[in-house]
Design an enzyme around this catalytic site. Structure first.
Site, PDB file in Angstrom:
ATOM      1  N   ARG A  22       0.825  -1.207   0.000  1.00 39.46           N
ATOM      2  CA  ARG A  22       0.000   0.000   0.000  1.00 39.46           C
ATOM      3  C   ARG A  22       0.860   1.259   0.000  1.00 39.46           C
ATOM      4  NH1 ARG A  22      -5.023   0.025   2.442  1.00 39.46           N
ATOM      5  NH2 ARG A  22      -4.505   1.780   3.759  1.00 39.46           N
ATOM      6  N   GLU A  58      -3.277   6.778  18.811  1.00 37.11           N
ATOM      7  CA  GLU A  58      -3.846   5.509  18.335  1.00 37.11           C
ATOM      8  C   GLU A  58      -2.998   4.342  18.829  1.00 37.11           C
ATOM      9  OE1 GLU A  58      -5.086   5.566  14.186  1.00 37.11           O
ATOM     10  OE2 GLU A  58      -4.430   3.482  13.974  1.00 37.11           O
ATOM     11  N   TYR A  62      -9.265  -5.774   3.656  1.00 39.01           N
ATOM     12  CA  TYR A  62      -8.651  -4.491   4.043  1.00 39.01           C
ATOM     13  C   TYR A  62      -8.955  -3.494   2.925  1.00 39.01           C
ATOM     14  CZ  TYR A  62      -4.548  -1.798   5.916  1.00 39.01           C
ATOM     15  OH  TYR A  62      -3.692  -0.867   6.465  1.00 39.01           O
ATOM     16  N   ARG A  77       0.542   6.187  16.245  1.00 35.92           N
ATOM     17  CA  ARG A  77       0.533   7.501  15.609  1.00 35.92           C
ATOM     18  C   ARG A  77      -0.342   8.458  16.398  1.00 35.92           C
ATOM     19  NH1 ARG A  77      -2.365   5.318   9.973  1.00 35.92           N
ATOM     20  NH2 ARG A  77      -4.095   4.257  10.993  1.00 35.92           N
ATOM     21  N   ARG A 107      -7.332  -6.969  14.177  1.00 36.51           N
ATOM     22  CA  ARG A 107      -6.701  -6.024  15.087  1.00 36.51           C
ATOM     23  C   ARG A 107      -7.755  -4.999  15.463  1.00 36.51           C
ATOM     24  NH1 ARG A 107      -3.047  -7.496  17.728  1.00 36.51           N
ATOM     25  NH2 ARG A 107      -2.246  -5.392  18.056  1.00 36.51           N
ATOM     26  N   ASP A 120      -9.932   0.126   1.292  1.00 35.00           N
ATOM     27  CA  ASP A 120     -10.071   1.567   1.452  1.00 35.00           C
ATOM     28  C   ASP A 120     -11.490   1.961   1.052  1.00 35.00           C
ATOM     29  OD1 ASP A 120      -7.685   2.503   2.515  1.00 35.00           O
ATOM     30  OD2 ASP A 120      -6.675   2.459   0.574  1.00 35.00           O
ATOM     31  N   ARG A 169       9.467   6.283  -3.198  1.00 35.05           N
ATOM     32  CA  ARG A 169       9.767   7.205  -4.308  1.00 35.05           C
ATOM     33  C   ARG A 169      11.217   7.672  -4.267  1.00 35.05           C
ATOM     34  NH1 ARG A 169       4.972  10.161  -2.554  1.00 35.05           N
ATOM     35  NH2 ARG A 169       3.151   9.112  -3.436  1.00 35.05           N
TER      36      ARG A 169
HETATM   37  P1  FAD Z   1     -18.076  -0.355   8.086  1.00 36.48           P
HETATM   38  O1  FAD Z   1     -17.774   1.080   7.906  1.00 36.48           O
HETATM   39  O2  FAD Z   1     -17.413  -1.063   9.203  1.00 36.48           O
HETATM   40  O3  FAD Z   1     -19.644  -0.523   8.240  1.00 36.48           O
HETATM   41  C1  FAD Z   1     -20.239  -1.736   8.653  1.00 36.48           C
HETATM   42  C2  FAD Z   1     -21.413  -1.386   9.540  1.00 36.48           C
HETATM   43  O4  FAD Z   1     -22.140  -2.600   9.837  1.00 36.48           O
HETATM   44  C3  FAD Z   1     -20.985  -0.795  10.877  1.00 36.48           C
HETATM   45  O5  FAD Z   1     -21.544   0.499  11.048  1.00 36.48           O
HETATM   46  C4  FAD Z   1     -21.519  -1.790  11.900  1.00 36.48           C
HETATM   47  O6  FAD Z   1     -22.011  -1.164  13.083  1.00 36.48           O
HETATM   48  C5  FAD Z   1     -22.657  -2.468  11.129  1.00 36.48           C
HETATM   49  N1  FAD Z   1     -22.982  -3.796  11.652  1.00 36.48           N
HETATM   50  C6  FAD Z   1     -22.122  -4.822  11.850  1.00 36.48           C
HETATM   51  N2  FAD Z   1     -22.798  -5.878  12.396  1.00 36.48           N
HETATM   52  C7  FAD Z   1     -24.075  -5.496  12.517  1.00 36.48           C
HETATM   53  C8  FAD Z   1     -25.243  -6.132  13.033  1.00 36.48           C
HETATM   54  N3  FAD Z   1     -25.213  -7.385  13.546  1.00 36.48           N
HETATM   55  N4  FAD Z   1     -26.418  -5.463  13.029  1.00 36.48           N
HETATM   56  C9  FAD Z   1     -26.465  -4.186  12.542  1.00 36.48           C
HETATM   57  N5  FAD Z   1     -25.394  -3.524  12.071  1.00 36.48           N
HETATM   58  C10 FAD Z   1     -24.206  -4.174  12.046  1.00 36.48           C
HETATM   59  N6  FAD Z   1     -10.116   4.080   3.949  1.00 36.48           N
HETATM   60  C11 FAD Z   1      -9.694   5.114   3.176  1.00 36.48           C
HETATM   61  O7  FAD Z   1     -10.037   5.168   1.978  1.00 36.48           O
HETATM   62  N7  FAD Z   1      -8.894   6.097   3.687  1.00 36.48           N
HETATM   63  C12 FAD Z   1      -8.487   6.100   4.978  1.00 36.48           C
HETATM   64  O8  FAD Z   1      -7.776   7.009   5.414  1.00 36.48           O
HETATM   65  C13 FAD Z   1      -8.917   5.027   5.817  1.00 36.48           C
HETATM   66  N8  FAD Z   1      -8.539   4.998   7.103  1.00 36.48           N
HETATM   67  C14 FAD Z   1      -8.925   3.940   7.864  1.00 36.48           C
HETATM   68  C15 FAD Z   1      -8.501   3.917   9.201  1.00 36.48           C
HETATM   69  C16 FAD Z   1      -8.856   2.856   9.998  1.00 36.48           C
HETATM   70  C17 FAD Z   1      -8.410   2.830  11.427  1.00 36.48           C
HETATM   71  C18 FAD Z   1      -9.626   1.789   9.463  1.00 36.48           C
HETATM   72  C19 FAD Z   1      -9.986   0.601  10.316  1.00 36.48           C
HETATM   73  C20 FAD Z   1     -10.084   1.820   8.173  1.00 36.48           C
HETATM   74  C21 FAD Z   1      -9.730   2.901   7.345  1.00 36.48           C
HETATM   75  N9  FAD Z   1     -10.170   2.994   6.040  1.00 36.48           N
HETATM   76  C22 FAD Z   1      -9.750   4.020   5.243  1.00 36.48           C
HETATM   77  C23 FAD Z   1     -11.093   1.973   5.473  1.00 36.48           C
HETATM   78  C24 FAD Z   1     -12.585   2.364   5.637  1.00 36.48           C
HETATM   79  O9  FAD Z   1     -12.873   2.519   7.002  1.00 36.48           O
HETATM   80  C25 FAD Z   1     -13.442   1.254   5.012  1.00 36.48           C
HETATM   81  O10 FAD Z   1     -13.170   1.165   3.625  1.00 36.48           O
HETATM   82  C26 FAD Z   1     -14.948   1.469   5.162  1.00 36.48           C
HETATM   83  O11 FAD Z   1     -15.307   1.856   6.449  1.00 36.48           O
HETATM   84  C27 FAD Z   1     -15.664   0.163   4.846  1.00 36.48           C
HETATM   85  O12 FAD Z   1     -17.060   0.345   4.881  1.00 36.48           O
HETATM   86  P2  FAD Z   1     -17.999  -0.888   5.225  1.00 36.48           P
HETATM   87  O13 FAD Z   1     -19.392  -0.447   4.960  1.00 36.48           O
HETATM   88  O14 FAD Z   1     -17.523  -2.099   4.534  1.00 36.48           O
HETATM   89  O15 FAD Z   1     -17.740  -1.181   6.778  1.00 36.48           O
HETATM   90  N1  UDP Z   2       3.772   0.949   8.063  1.00 31.52           N
HETATM   91  C1  UDP Z   2       4.968   0.991   8.766  1.00 31.52           C
HETATM   92  N2  UDP Z   2       5.436   2.195   9.193  1.00 31.52           N
HETATM   93  C2  UDP Z   2       4.773   3.359   8.971  1.00 31.52           C
HETATM   94  C3  UDP Z   2       3.575   3.316   8.257  1.00 31.52           C
HETATM   95  C4  UDP Z   2       3.089   2.089   7.816  1.00 31.52           C
HETATM   96  O1  UDP Z   2       5.561  -0.044   9.030  1.00 31.52           O
HETATM   97  O2  UDP Z   2       5.251   4.415   9.415  1.00 31.52           O
HETATM   98  C5  UDP Z   2       3.290  -0.373   7.597  1.00 31.52           C
HETATM   99  C6  UDP Z   2       2.429  -1.048   8.674  1.00 31.52           C
HETATM  100  O3  UDP Z   2       2.618  -2.453   8.581  1.00 31.52           O
HETATM  101  C7  UDP Z   2       1.033  -0.651   8.252  1.00 31.52           C
HETATM  102  C8  UDP Z   2       1.145  -0.694   6.723  1.00 31.52           C
HETATM  103  O4  UDP Z   2       2.465  -0.218   6.453  1.00 31.52           O
HETATM  104  O5  UDP Z   2       0.060  -1.547   8.754  1.00 31.52           O
HETATM  105  C9  UDP Z   2       0.125   0.151   5.984  1.00 31.52           C
HETATM  106  O6  UDP Z   2       0.254   1.488   6.377  1.00 31.52           O
HETATM  107  P1  UDP Z   2      -0.919   2.551   6.234  1.00 31.52           P
HETATM  108  O7  UDP Z   2      -0.447   3.867   6.688  1.00 31.52           O
HETATM  109  O8  UDP Z   2      -1.475   2.430   4.860  1.00 31.52           O
HETATM  110  O9  UDP Z   2      -1.955   1.935   7.275  1.00 31.52           O
HETATM  111  P2  UDP Z   2      -3.431   2.369   7.709  1.00 31.52           P
HETATM  112  O10 UDP Z   2      -3.541   3.847   7.533  1.00 31.52           O
HETATM  113  O11 UDP Z   2      -4.351   1.554   6.873  1.00 31.52           O
HETATM  114  O12 UDP Z   2      -3.422   1.980   9.144  1.00 31.52           O
END
Ligand code: FAD
Ligand code: UDP
Length: 397
Positions: A186, A328, A376, A300, A269, A378, A190
């Site tokens: 991911r 976090e 995983y 972070r 996780r 986005d 560069r």
């Molecule tokens: P979710 O957003 O998890 O929605 C699923 C929903 O189902 C939840 O609201 C949950 O409450 C509901 N649900 C589950 N079980 C039940 C049940 N039994 N009954 C009723 N409701 C239920 N993507 C990016 O593009 N950029 C980012 O910077 C980025 N940062 C992220 C940072 C973190 C820490 C994480 C974990 C993910 C990140 N993502 C990011 C990914 C992004 O969060 C996901 O792509 C997106 O949320 C997925 O949407 P979803 O609908 O699949 O899941």
């Molecule tokens: N990662 C790392 N060091 C950093 C940033 C990222 O080792 O400073 C690794 C780590 O394993 C992480 C993965 O690269 O889970 C993806 O990073 P990203 O920032 O895309 O993670 P997210 O924002 O999805 O948590």
């Protein structure tokens, strides 16, 4: 307010389709089913808000928009997804940049010529740096099979040890040899001084915030969409009746939970977010600072006012003498915790295959999203998957 408009009558419970989960997957497919096919959809979520993990809320003291479940930056190179999301929100011209602290020194990420030259106290040209890193990556196999091999092959052993090894250990608490190489792919590498975190064509944050984006999606569905919050698919008695009727269901919750964990739990996780409001204008000078070493324990710190500089004239925040930071921490998931990142070891993938085999026999249930697919994703990939799923099922609805 959405919750006030939520209807609870029995009438709600005769929809054409039930969508479980109001995250981006559920919202997108509900929007398509109602607006394109004119179907009546009931969208439920166990939480008290829409938007799933992308939801945000304004901090009550400072008014700063904080992403509830970790910082979310929208970026995509998928033209059709960009066109789709722009129906519901405009995006700012925010460009994500991340820094990392290692051994008391701050470096730019992703690994770029600036990081390399600062780390080696050198002034390499792009070609010189490529030769240097290639030499340090020589021990990695030609076809990396895991995160450690992939990381070393991309940036060589010393940079891997400094910036990836310990961060990854904190983040995943799983040996890098057992993690998928995709996790690290991911991150761009560069050989110039470009430190944009993402490579994508389009990038930005929703101008009026994430909630306004998602609320607009709901509004555009009109009366064909009913939304019920704080409603669990497994425990709500009225939903139970609907399930027994055999209604077509798009389920975006965890797939192992759906089958009552009969083959075991898929590993996730989880995260802890520790929020603080501080009496300083600017805590760290950037939106996200990573911590590459084993200490401190957090991975972070997010400082949310930096995501929307355009909102604040002559300064940064509505109350510019204060700021909000969130530390976090990664932790092992146990039932009851929020599942955030699929660990996705070989054992998990084998278990997932068994659940997917059951799912393929359940013709009335369609699994989607990061929890339903144990992926995983986005945000843009989630939307793309939902749009593709809509195309696939529209003839059977
Ligand atoms: P979710 O957003 O998890 O929605 C699923 C929903 O189902 C939840 O609201 C949950 O409450 C509901 N649900 C589950 N079980 C039940 C049940 N039994 N009954 C009723 N409701 C239920 N993507 C990016 O593009 N950029 C980012 O910077 C980025 N940062 C992220 C940072 C973190 C820490 C994480 C974990 C993910 C990140 N993502 C990011 C990914 C992004 O969060 C996901 O792509 C997106 O949320 C997925 O949407 P979803 O609908 O699949 O899941
Ligand atoms: N990662 C790392 N060091 C950093 C940033 C990222 O080792 O400073 C690794 C780590 O394993 C992480 C993965 O690269 O889970 C993806 O990073 P990203 O920032 O895309 O993670 P997210 O924002 O999805 O948590």
């Amino acid at each position: 307010m959405l919750r006030k408009s939520v209807k609870n009558s029995k009438e709600d419970l005769r929809p054409d389709v039930l969508v479980v989960g109001a995250g981006l997957f559920g919202l997108t497919i509900a929007e398509r089913l109602t607006r394109i096919l004119g179907k009546h959809v009931l969208l439920i979520d166990q939480r008290n808000h829409i938007g799933g993990n992308c939801a945000s809320e304004n901090d009550s003291i400072t008014g700063i928009e904080c992403h509830k479940y970790g910082a979310h930056l929208f970026h995509t190179s998928l033209e059709h997804v960009w066109q789709y999301v722009n129906q519901f929100t405009k995006f700012t011209n925010y460009v994500h940049k991340v820094y990392t602290t290692h051994d008391g020194v701050v470096y730019p990420l992703p690994i770029n010529l600036g990081t390399i030259n600062q780390f080696f106290q050198a002034a390499y040209t792009p070609d010189e740096a490529k030769v240097k890193i290639a030499g340090q990556a020589a021990s990695a196999p030609e076809h990396p099979q895991n995160l450690a091999e992939q990381g070393i092959s991309l940036i060589g052993q010393p940079l891997f040890d400094a910036f990836i090894k310990n961060y990854t250990a904190k983040q995943w608490q799983t040996p890098a040899e057992e993690l998928s190489p995709d996790i690290i792919k991911r991150l761009p590498v560069r050989y110039n001084y470009d430190n944009r975190y993402f490579n994508d064509t389009y990038e930005g944050l929703p101008v009026n915030g994430y909630n306004a984006w998602f609320q607009n999606m709901i509004s555009q569905c009109g009366k064909n969409l009913s939304v019920r919050l704080e409603t669990d698919y497994f425990t709500d008695p009225e939903i139970q009746e609907l399930r027994e009727s055999g209604i077509l269901t798009i389920y975006t919750g965890p797939i192992d939970r759906f089958y009552d964990y009969r083959f075991g739990e898929l590993k996730w996780r989880s995260l802890d977010f520790k929020k603080e409001v501080l009496d300083v204008d600017d805590f760290q000078g950037c939106p996200v600072m990573n911590y590459a070493d084993l200490e401190p324990k957090y991975t972070r710190i997010h400082e949310f006012k930096h995501f929307h500089p355009e909102r604040h004239t002559g300064g940064y925040a509505p109350n510019s003498s204060k700021t909000v930071i969130v530390r976090e921490y990664s932790k092992t998931w146990h039932r009851g915790d929020e599942p955030y990142y699929p660990v996705n070891t070989a054992e998990d993938r084998a278990m997932l295959t068994k659940y997917q085999a059951l799912a393929s026999d359940d013709t009335n249930i369609i699994f989607g999203g990061r929890l339903g697919e144990y992926a995983y994703y986005d945000m843009d990939k989630t939307i793309a998957a939902a749009l593709a799923k809509f195309d696939e099922i529209q003839n059977r609805v």
